[in-house]
Design a protein around this motif. Sequence first.
Motif, PDB file in Angstrom:
ATOM      1  N   VAL A  52       1.811   4.004  -8.767  1.00 43.92           N
ATOM      2  CA  VAL A  52       1.294   3.363  -9.894  1.00 43.92           C
ATOM      3  C   VAL A  52       0.891   4.394 -10.955  1.00 43.92           C
ATOM      4  CG1 VAL A  52      -0.250   1.610  -8.556  1.00 43.92           C
ATOM      5  CG2 VAL A  52      -1.139   3.825  -9.038  1.00 43.92           C
ATOM      6  N   LEU A  53       1.081   5.843 -10.716  1.00 48.74           N
ATOM      7  CA  LEU A  53       0.756   6.608 -11.869  1.00 48.74           C
ATOM      8  C   LEU A  53       2.154   7.075 -12.382  1.00 48.74           C
ATOM      9  CD1 LEU A  53      -1.929   9.024 -10.618  1.00 48.74           C
ATOM     10  CD2 LEU A  53      -2.158   6.884 -12.059  1.00 48.74           C
ATOM     11  N   THR A  54       3.378   6.447 -11.981  1.00 50.18           N
ATOM     12  CA  THR A  54       4.541   6.985 -12.657  1.00 50.18           C
ATOM     13  C   THR A  54       4.945   5.633 -13.630  1.00 50.18           C
ATOM     14  OG1 THR A  54       5.860   5.625 -10.757  1.00 50.18           O
ATOM     15  CG2 THR A  54       5.098   8.222 -10.572  1.00 50.18           C
ATOM     16  N   GLU A  55       5.499   6.349 -14.753  1.00 53.54           N
ATOM     17  CA  GLU A  55       5.819   5.327 -15.822  1.00 53.54           C
ATOM     18  C   GLU A  55       7.106   4.441 -15.508  1.00 53.54           C
ATOM     19  OE1 GLU A  55       4.506   4.776 -18.828  1.00 53.54           O
ATOM     20  OE2 GLU A  55       3.310   6.549 -19.241  1.00 53.54           O
ATOM     21  N   VAL A  56       8.034   4.824 -14.664  1.00 49.14           N
ATOM     22  CA  VAL A  56       9.206   4.204 -14.288  1.00 49.14           C
ATOM     23  C   VAL A  56       8.967   2.930 -13.132  1.00 49.14           C
ATOM     24  CG1 VAL A  56      10.539   5.831 -14.823  1.00 49.14           C
ATOM     25  CG2 VAL A  56       9.709   5.947 -12.512  1.00 49.14           C
ATOM     26  N   ALA A  57       7.659   3.084 -12.567  1.00 53.01           N
ATOM     27  CA  ALA A  57       7.480   1.944 -11.506  1.00 53.01           C
ATOM     28  C   ALA A  57       7.731   0.569 -11.765  1.00 53.01           C
ATOM     29  CB  ALA A  57       6.148   2.123 -10.998  1.00 53.01           C
ATOM     30  N   ARG A  75      -5.623  10.902   3.740  1.00 54.05           N
ATOM     31  CA  ARG A  75      -4.973  10.068   4.784  1.00 54.05           C
ATOM     32  C   ARG A  75      -5.976   8.982   5.434  1.00 54.05           C
ATOM     33  NH1 ARG A  75      -4.389  10.185  10.414  1.00 54.05           N
ATOM     34  NH2 ARG A  75      -2.282   9.128  11.022  1.00 54.05           N
ATOM     35  N   GLU A  76      -7.519   9.529   5.775  1.00 56.44           N
ATOM     36  CA  GLU A  76      -8.068   8.671   6.561  1.00 56.44           C
ATOM     37  C   GLU A  76      -8.437   7.494   5.474  1.00 56.44           C
ATOM     38  OE1 GLU A  76      -9.932  12.142   9.468  1.00 56.44           O
ATOM     39  OE2 GLU A  76     -10.550  11.705   7.743  1.00 56.44           O
ATOM     40  N   ALA A  77      -8.845   7.821   4.411  1.00 53.36           N
ATOM     41  CA  ALA A  77      -9.251   6.877   3.407  1.00 53.36           C
ATOM     42  C   ALA A  77      -8.285   6.094   3.173  1.00 53.36           C
ATOM     43  CB  ALA A  77      -9.628   7.681   2.058  1.00 53.36           C
ATOM     44  N   ARG A  78      -7.029   6.445   3.101  1.00 53.02           N
ATOM     45  CA  ARG A  78      -5.781   5.216   2.846  1.00 53.02           C
ATOM     46  C   ARG A  78      -5.487   4.385   4.275  1.00 53.02           C
ATOM     47  NH1 ARG A  78      -1.103   5.357   5.014  1.00 53.02           N
ATOM     48  NH2 ARG A  78      -1.095   7.506   5.648  1.00 53.02           N
ATOM     49  N   LEU A  79      -5.822   4.861   5.674  1.00 58.98           N
ATOM     50  CA  LEU A  79      -5.905   4.272   6.627  1.00 58.98           C
ATOM     51  C   LEU A  79      -6.988   3.101   6.492  1.00 58.98           C
ATOM     52  CD1 LEU A  79      -4.884   6.835   9.246  1.00 58.98           C
ATOM     53  CD2 LEU A  79      -3.585   5.002   8.630  1.00 58.98           C
ATOM     54  N   MET A  80      -7.965   3.408   6.312  1.00 57.58           N
ATOM     55  CA  MET A  80      -9.141   2.584   6.150  1.00 57.58           C
ATOM     56  C   MET A  80      -9.093   1.368   5.294  1.00 57.58           C
ATOM     57  SD  MET A  80     -12.485   4.837   6.850  1.00 57.58           S
ATOM     58  CE  MET A  80     -13.632   3.389   6.773  1.00 57.58           C
ATOM     59  N   GLY A  81      -8.378   1.710   4.158  1.00 53.35           N
ATOM     60  CA  GLY A  81      -8.005   0.704   3.274  1.00 53.35           C
ATOM     61  C   GLY A  81      -6.868  -0.048   3.295  1.00 53.35           C
ATOM     62  N   SER A  82      -6.146   0.350   4.690  1.00 52.85           N
ATOM     63  CA  SER A  82      -5.174  -0.624   4.838  1.00 52.85           C
ATOM     64  C   SER A  82      -5.299  -1.359   6.025  1.00 52.85           C
ATOM     65  CB  SER A  82      -3.693   0.292   5.056  1.00 52.85           C
ATOM     66  OG  SER A  82      -3.354   0.933   3.995  1.00 52.85           O
ATOM     67  N   ALA A  83      -6.287  -1.017   6.796  1.00 58.68           N
ATOM     68  CA  ALA A  83      -6.722  -1.484   8.166  1.00 58.68           C
ATOM     69  C   ALA A  83      -6.855  -3.057   8.432  1.00 58.68           C
ATOM     70  CB  ALA A  83      -7.515  -0.619   8.972  1.00 58.68           C
ATOM     71  N   ASP A  84      -6.368  -3.640   9.436  1.00 62.43           N
ATOM     72  CA  ASP A  84      -6.463  -4.777   9.637  1.00 62.43           C
ATOM     73  C   ASP A  84      -8.073  -5.258  10.350  1.00 62.43           C
ATOM     74  OD1 ASP A  84      -4.110  -6.504   8.529  1.00 62.43           O
ATOM     75  OD2 ASP A  84      -3.321  -4.870  10.085  1.00 62.43           O
ATOM     76  N   ILE A  85      -8.223  -4.213  11.128  1.00 58.80           N
ATOM     77  CA  ILE A  85      -9.383  -4.370  11.959  1.00 58.80           C
ATOM     78  C   ILE A  85      -9.993  -2.736  12.035  1.00 58.80           C
ATOM     79  CG2 ILE A  85     -10.289  -4.313  14.164  1.00 58.80           C
ATOM     80  CD1 ILE A  85      -8.175  -6.431  14.940  1.00 58.80           C
ATOM     81  N   VAL A  86     -11.358  -2.673  11.592  1.00 54.50           N
ATOM     82  CA  VAL A  86     -11.879  -1.483  11.647  1.00 54.50           C
ATOM     83  C   VAL A  86     -12.905  -1.466  12.949  1.00 54.50           C
ATOM     84  CG1 VAL A  86     -13.494   0.026  10.373  1.00 54.50           C
ATOM     85  CG2 VAL A  86     -11.536  -1.136   9.328  1.00 54.50           C
ATOM     86  N   ASP A 130       0.953  -1.192  -0.184  1.00 54.74           N
ATOM     87  CA  ASP A 130      -0.005  -0.171   0.038  1.00 54.74           C
ATOM     88  C   ASP A 130       0.837   1.233   0.023  1.00 54.74           C
ATOM     89  OD1 ASP A 130      -2.356  -1.475  -0.263  1.00 54.74           O
ATOM     90  OD2 ASP A 130      -2.606  -1.203   2.281  1.00 54.74           O
ATOM     91  N   ALA A 131       2.006   1.109   0.760  1.00 61.32           N
ATOM     92  CA  ALA A 131       2.807   2.327   0.912  1.00 61.32           C
ATOM     93  C   ALA A 131       3.664   2.499  -0.286  1.00 61.32           C
ATOM     94  CB  ALA A 131       3.600   2.264   2.147  1.00 61.32           C
ATOM     95  N   ALA A 132       4.104   1.521  -1.011  1.00 64.44           N
ATOM     96  CA  ALA A 132       4.967   1.829  -2.069  1.00 64.44           C
ATOM     97  C   ALA A 132       3.969   2.017  -3.307  1.00 64.44           C
ATOM     98  CB  ALA A 132       5.605   0.311  -2.391  1.00 64.44           C
ATOM     99  N   LEU A 133       2.625   1.520  -3.427  1.00 64.32           N
ATOM    100  CA  LEU A 133       2.218   1.790  -4.494  1.00 64.32           C
ATOM    101  C   LEU A 133       1.293   3.098  -4.769  1.00 64.32           C
ATOM    102  CD1 LEU A 133       0.618  -1.774  -5.168  1.00 64.32           C
ATOM    103  CD2 LEU A 133       2.422  -0.752  -6.554  1.00 64.32           C
ATOM    104  N   GLY A 134       1.262   3.685  -3.298  1.00 58.74           N
ATOM    105  CA  GLY A 134       0.519   5.018  -3.155  1.00 58.74           C
ATOM    106  C   GLY A 134       1.048   6.080  -3.604  1.00 58.74           C
ATOM    107  N   ALA A 135       0.533   7.069  -3.725  1.00 56.94           N
ATOM    108  CA  ALA A 135       0.907   8.566  -4.234  1.00 56.94           C
ATOM    109  C   ALA A 135       2.236   8.879  -3.758  1.00 56.94           C
ATOM    110  CB  ALA A 135      -0.002   9.774  -4.154  1.00 56.94           C
ATOM    111  N   GLY A 136       3.470   9.036  -4.364  1.00 52.21           N
ATOM    112  CA  GLY A 136       4.777   9.430  -3.975  1.00 52.21           C
ATOM    113  C   GLY A 136       5.530   8.301  -3.359  1.00 52.21           C
ATOM    114  N   GLY A 137       4.796   7.052  -3.316  1.00 56.10           N
ATOM    115  CA  GLY A 137       5.541   5.937  -2.889  1.00 56.10           C
ATOM    116  C   GLY A 137       6.564   5.243  -3.897  1.00 56.10           C
ATOM    117  N   ALA A 138       7.441   4.191  -3.645  1.00 55.41           N
ATOM    118  CA  ALA A 138       8.450   3.822  -4.498  1.00 55.41           C
ATOM    119  C   ALA A 138       7.929   3.192  -5.648  1.00 55.41           C
ATOM    120  CB  ALA A 138       9.366   2.645  -3.793  1.00 55.41           C
ATOM    121  N   LEU A 139       6.678   2.518  -5.821  1.00 53.66           N
ATOM    122  CA  LEU A 139       6.170   2.148  -6.857  1.00 53.66           C
ATOM    123  C   LEU A 139       4.792   2.790  -7.309  1.00 53.66           C
ATOM    124  CD1 LEU A 139       6.601  -1.851  -5.840  1.00 53.66           C
ATOM    125  CD2 LEU A 139       8.268  -0.152  -7.184  1.00 53.66           C
TER     126      LEU A 139
END
Length: 265
Positions: free
Chosen positions: A169-174, A209-220, A158-167
């Motif tokens: 998804v919107l960058t051509e070099v990922a 940020r809140e939407a990202r946290l909800m998308g990554s959470a193991d327990i809500v 999630d962290a790598a593929l998100g905006a500004g992450g190492a991978l």
Amino acid sequence: MIETLPLFHRISGQPVVVLGAGEAAEAKRRLVQRAGGLVIDDLQEGIDKGARLAFIAHDSDSAAEADAIRARCAGLLVNATDRPALCDFTVPSILDRSPVLVAIGTGGASAGLAKQLRLRLEQLLPQSLGPLATALGKARAALRTRFPDAGARRRALDAALGAGGALDVLTEVAPGRVEHWLGEKADPDPTGAVEIVLRSDDPEDLTLREARLMGSADIVAFEPGVPRKVLERARADASRVAVAPGQIPAGEGLVVLLRGPERRG
């Protein structure tokens, strides 16, 4: 609540019934062939060969209804062009970044709307999405070795593929960065409880940020008063736990605690 369940149906090498003449029927034949399916123009032949899907594009309402009933009675799922009441499934507008596919549907309400949404997304999503998916697929074993815990693996991605992450998804070099990313020192795995106090009952008021946290959470975890439409923004496979006001939930991994807007301040 969603009215239909989106699915990707593998039909490569499989018989698919397509009935009718004219452009609508030809469009369905092209669609089936594009996915590697074997077009069958006769309903009985399709039934005999074990077809599971039937596209019906007759001009006549009575002919379409008769073949739809016959196909459904034989266990086939039916799509009848311009006749939503006869359809078991609808055909989305498809954005192709193979093996990544984005399917946009409107429940049969407006094919034109689905098409315009696809055209907008075509401008946003790079062609590199396909190679990125392929690279991640090839790295599956290495990913499991690097992140043995499923929750940690998901959060790292999630962290790598998100905006500004190492991978990102919107960058051509990922795609070319996957191997290097796996060799980098991992950031601390985000765990523990994070509290989100809702500003309103509208899920659109969640911050990024809140939407990202909800998308990554193991327990809500959620207190009384948190609306269902907000909970639906969480991962489908995340555990959901109702808690009393003020209670701090326990659990492994990342726990998101949702408090209703009435508790704000």
